[in-house]
Enzyme design. Structure first.
Site, PDB file in Angstrom:
ATOM      1  N   ARG A 139       6.216 -13.494   0.959  1.00  0.00           N
ATOM      2  CA  ARG A 139       5.790 -13.675   2.345  1.00  0.00           C
ATOM      3  C   ARG A 139       4.849 -14.850   2.447  1.00  0.00           C
ATOM      4  NH1 ARG A 139       5.172  -7.809   3.473  1.00  0.00           N
ATOM      5  NH2 ARG A 139       6.101  -6.856   1.654  1.00  0.00           N
ATOM      6  N   LYS A 158      10.011   2.224   0.234  1.00  0.00           N
ATOM      7  CA  LYS A 158       8.897   2.170   1.197  1.00  0.00           C
ATOM      8  C   LYS A 158       8.515   3.594   1.589  1.00  0.00           C
ATOM      9  CE  LYS A 158       7.810   0.036   5.679  1.00  0.00           C
ATOM     10  NZ  LYS A 158       8.286  -0.911   6.706  1.00  0.00           N
ATOM     11  N   ASP A 200       1.726 -11.459   6.878  1.00  0.00           N
ATOM     12  CA  ASP A 200       2.288 -10.681   5.767  1.00  0.00           C
ATOM     13  C   ASP A 200       3.683 -10.150   6.121  1.00  0.00           C
ATOM     14  OD1 ASP A 200       0.574  -9.079   7.578  1.00  0.00           O
ATOM     15  OD2 ASP A 200       1.394  -7.393   6.487  1.00  0.00           O
ATOM     16  N   ASN A 201       4.048 -10.291   7.389  1.00  0.00           N
ATOM     17  CA  ASN A 201       5.368  -9.818   7.812  1.00  0.00           C
ATOM     18  C   ASN A 201       6.309 -10.978   8.082  1.00  0.00           C
ATOM     19  OD1 ASN A 201       4.431  -7.220   7.603  1.00  0.00           O
ATOM     20  ND2 ASN A 201       3.956  -7.021   9.774  1.00  0.00           N
ATOM     21  N   GLY A 251       0.816  -1.217   0.000  1.00  0.00           N
ATOM     22  CA  GLY A 251       0.000   0.000   0.000  1.00  0.00           C
ATOM     23  C   GLY A 251       0.842   1.256   0.000  1.00  0.00           C
ATOM     24  N   ARG A 252       2.117   1.084   0.307  1.00  0.00           N
ATOM     25  CA  ARG A 252       2.987   2.277   0.319  1.00  0.00           C
ATOM     26  C   ARG A 252       4.406   1.896  -0.086  1.00  0.00           C
ATOM     27  NH1 ARG A 252       4.758   3.528   6.438  1.00  0.00           N
ATOM     28  NH2 ARG A 252       4.557   1.444   7.275  1.00  0.00           N
ATOM     29  N   ASP A 286      -2.483   7.023   2.853  1.00  0.00           N
ATOM     30  CA  ASP A 286      -1.798   7.967   1.963  1.00  0.00           C
ATOM     31  C   ASP A 286      -0.593   7.407   1.209  1.00  0.00           C
ATOM     32  OD1 ASP A 286      -0.033   7.723   4.012  1.00  0.00           O
ATOM     33  OD2 ASP A 286      -0.001   9.840   4.582  1.00  0.00           O
TER      34      ASP A 286
HETATM   35  P1  AMP Z   1       2.487  -3.028   7.861  1.00  0.00           P
HETATM   36  O1  AMP Z   1       1.848  -2.755   9.164  1.00  0.00           O
HETATM   37  O2  AMP Z   1       3.577  -2.039   7.499  1.00  0.00           O
HETATM   38  O3  AMP Z   1       2.913  -4.444   7.701  1.00  0.00           O
HETATM   39  O4  AMP Z   1       1.357  -2.756   6.762  1.00  0.00           O
HETATM   40  C1  AMP Z   1       0.196  -3.514   6.668  1.00  0.00           C
HETATM   41  C2  AMP Z   1      -0.553  -3.137   5.411  1.00  0.00           C
HETATM   42  O5  AMP Z   1      -0.953  -1.775   5.456  1.00  0.00           O
HETATM   43  C3  AMP Z   1       0.248  -3.284   4.142  1.00  0.00           C
HETATM   44  O6  AMP Z   1      -0.622  -3.671   3.117  1.00  0.00           O
HETATM   45  C4  AMP Z   1       0.780  -1.898   3.917  1.00  0.00           C
HETATM   46  O7  AMP Z   1       1.129  -1.662   2.580  1.00  0.00           O
HETATM   47  C5  AMP Z   1      -0.411  -1.058   4.352  1.00  0.00           C
HETATM   48  N1  AMP Z   1      -0.027   0.287   4.789  1.00  0.00           N
HETATM   49  C6  AMP Z   1       0.628   0.622   5.923  1.00  0.00           C
HETATM   50  N2  AMP Z   1       0.792   1.966   5.999  1.00  0.00           N
HETATM   51  C7  AMP Z   1       0.252   2.488   4.891  1.00  0.00           C
HETATM   52  C8  AMP Z   1       0.112   3.819   4.369  1.00  0.00           C
HETATM   53  N3  AMP Z   1       0.550   4.891   5.014  1.00  0.00           N
HETATM   54  N4  AMP Z   1      -0.510   3.957   3.184  1.00  0.00           N
HETATM   55  C9  AMP Z   1      -0.973   2.886   2.507  1.00  0.00           C
HETATM   56  N5  AMP Z   1      -0.889   1.629   2.938  1.00  0.00           N
HETATM   57  C10 AMP Z   1      -0.278   1.416   4.118  1.00  0.00           C
HETATM   58 MG    MG Z   2       3.842  -5.543   6.388  1.00  0.00          MG
END
Ligand code: AMP
Ligand code: MG
Length: 492
Positions: free
Chosen positions: A188, A118, A257-258, A97-98, A130
């Site tokens: 993943r 990232k 996913d991590n 998502g980012r 965002d």
């Molecule tokens: P994470 O907690 O970083 O593993 O992210 C979990 C999910 O949320 C993943 O699909 C990320 O791409 C999405 N995500 C986290 N932060 C953002 C952001 N600011 N904008 C868009 N997607 C996000």
């Molecule tokens: Mg993640």
């Protein structure tokens, strides 16, 4: 512009874009959203060299344009990956998502590394968020991933951080930033969950073959390579979580996913290292029930691997029940394998050689003493290697001296010199870890006061964590009660 592109393309980039050849449903093609005024904050020169990249002749302003994704090196092919995941136990369709992957850089020895930006703007997987990231969390990922690497633990690496020149809105306005993440891949457990939920067996099969080719090519010779993949990923993840337990690292968001199938630590969010030993330690502000507490990490690893196994059902046997039985039988080996790894790791921390039945009790009694005496996890193990340990007040109690005597007796059974045990202990017990109060202090100076000095000093001190230097003292001490940090934030 084209002059700068040609300049950055001469730095050694060699792209292969094998992931972009997978079935189209596995990703979306798009470029990073350009940043307004990118500025280079930090570049990892050691890692650049390891990757066969040389940025010495490129001006910082041009590097900033490249690491923001405003100008892309020739040969890159940008994608956002699709994946799913169990987040705190709940299944969701996710995806980058980012983040944008610009391709796989082929380094020396033909090793491939994903290069990912990232914080590079919205993608089809952004779900109303965002697509951006703040400077503090990106520097946190940089410093903790590099520390984990120096500790000898498999991890994704951090090549650079740039600020975007734009503010992002969280609880307040924060400087936007982009981290360049380098990973042996971003495949993943959630990538398999995504392919499985789509119900397209051919795409799932293609993904499994791709993962095997990329990470574990020897498995191709097995009768059942898919089962081989499950068992190998299990082995890798057990090695990884054992390392985390060794150094007191708490990942904080062990969602499926991590969890990378390469066995690298990935996605540094509200992670932190434990100071005082308490198995129930949780830092993450969003982990209300302690699902990802220190002592839960091995159990969660098994839980995640079980989700991985579920995503492979269709490929194991046409008969679903038989497939489930086979997968269960394999996953159920987790407990025994983990325990063996954990015991051996703890033996090394204590300088014990060979296996004695009393070892498990000896280890657990020390941990329980540490817990009831609020002992610092890292420093207690370092103190054990000191001859004058009993002259320190905190060790002058019957419980400890009794344990200490029994440990000394056990060391005598090693049939090796004390020097040998001591070197084993030195190799497995770091003197310095990125203590959270030091990390926060460095991030605060960088994000709020434009001062990168504390960050660079901390980074330097984390480079050789198994060496003891007098100038490291300040980084070895646990936080004073007033500096203790109980909560860390995702910063998404
Ligand atoms: P994470 O907690 O970083 O593993 O992210 C979990 C999910 O949320 C993943 O699909 C990320 O791409 C999405 N995500 C986290 N932060 C953002 C952001 N600011 N904008 C868009 N997607 C996000
Ligand atoms: Mg993640």
């Amino acid at each position: 512009m084209s002059k700068i592109i040609s300049e950055i393309s001469k730095t050694g980039w060699r792209f292969n874009n094998s992931y972009a050849r997978l079935p189209e449903m596995m990703f979306s093609r798009l470029n990073p959203v350009p940043s307004k005024a990118p500025k280079l904050i930090i570049l990892n020169e050691t890692l650049s060299e390891e990757l066969g990249l040389n940025f010495c002749d490129v001006k910082d302003d041009h590097l900033a344009l490249m690491f923001a994704g405003n100008l892309l090196p020739q040969g890159s092919e940008c994608i956002a990956q699709a994946y799913a995941g169990h987040q705190f136990g709940h299944f969701t369709i996710l995806g980058d998502g980012r983040a944008i992957m610009i391709g796989e850089h082929v380094a020396k020895n033909n090793k491939k590394f994903d290069i990912q930006f990232k914080g590079s703007g919205q993608t089809p997987y952004s779900r109303d968020a965002d697509g951006r990231a703040a400077l503090g969390p990106m520097l946190r990922e940089y410093i903790v991933s590099e520390a984990i690497h120096s500790l000898g633990i498999p991890t994704t690496r951090s090549l650079a951080v740039v600020t975007t020149g734009e503010s992002i809105i969280r609880e307040t306005f924060l400087p936007g930033a982009i981290l360049t993440r380098v990973a042996s891949s971003h495949i993943r457990v959630g990538t398999f969950q995504y392919a499985a939920i789509k119900g397209d067996i051919n795409s799932l099969k293609t993904l499994v073959n791709y993962a095997i080719d990329r990470h574990y090519p020897n498995l191709k010779n097995l009768n059942n390579p898919t089962l081989g993949l499950l068992n190998t990923v299990m082995e890798k993840q057990i090695e990884l979580v054992t390392h985390w337990m060794r150094v007191g690292f708490i990942h904080g968001v062990m969602n499926t996913d991590n969890m990378a199938i390469s066995g690298e630590t990935i996605d540094y969010g509200p992670c932190a290292f434990m100071d005082t030993y308490n198995p129930e330690t949780v830092f993450s502000s969003i982990d209300h029930n302690g699902r990802y507490a220190y002592f839960n990490q091995p159990g969660i690893t098994k839980w995640n691997l079980t989700r991985f196994a579920e995503s492979l059902i269709l490929l194991i046997d046409e008969n679903k029940d038989r497939a489930i039985d086979i997968l269960k039988e394999n996953i159920n080996k987790f407990g025994e394998i983990y325990k063996k790894h954990w015991l051996n790791m703890m033996r090394k921390k204590l300088g014990l050689i060979g296996e004695k039945t009393e070892d498990e009790n000896l280890i657990n009694e020390l941990l329980s003493w540490m817990n009831s005496n609020n002992a610092d996890y890292t420093n207690t193990f370092c103190s054990l290697a000191k001859k004058n340990i009993l002259s320190f007040k905190m060790f002058q109690n019957n419980k400890f001296t009794d344990w200490y005597q029994r440990w000394k007796n056990r060391l005598k059974m090693n049939n090796k010199t004390m020097e040998f045990s001591l070197s084993l202990m030195h190799e497995n017990n770091p003197y310095v870890i990125p203590r959270n109060h030091k990390v926060e202090e460095a991030l605060d100076a960088a994000s709020n006061h434009n001062n990168l000095e504390p960050f660079k000093k901390l980074l330097k001190n984390l480079k050789k964590p198994y060496d003891n230097h007098s100038e490291m003292k300040d980084y070895q001490s646990p936080p004073l009660p007033c500096n203790k940090i109980y909560k860390t934030y995702c910063g998404t």
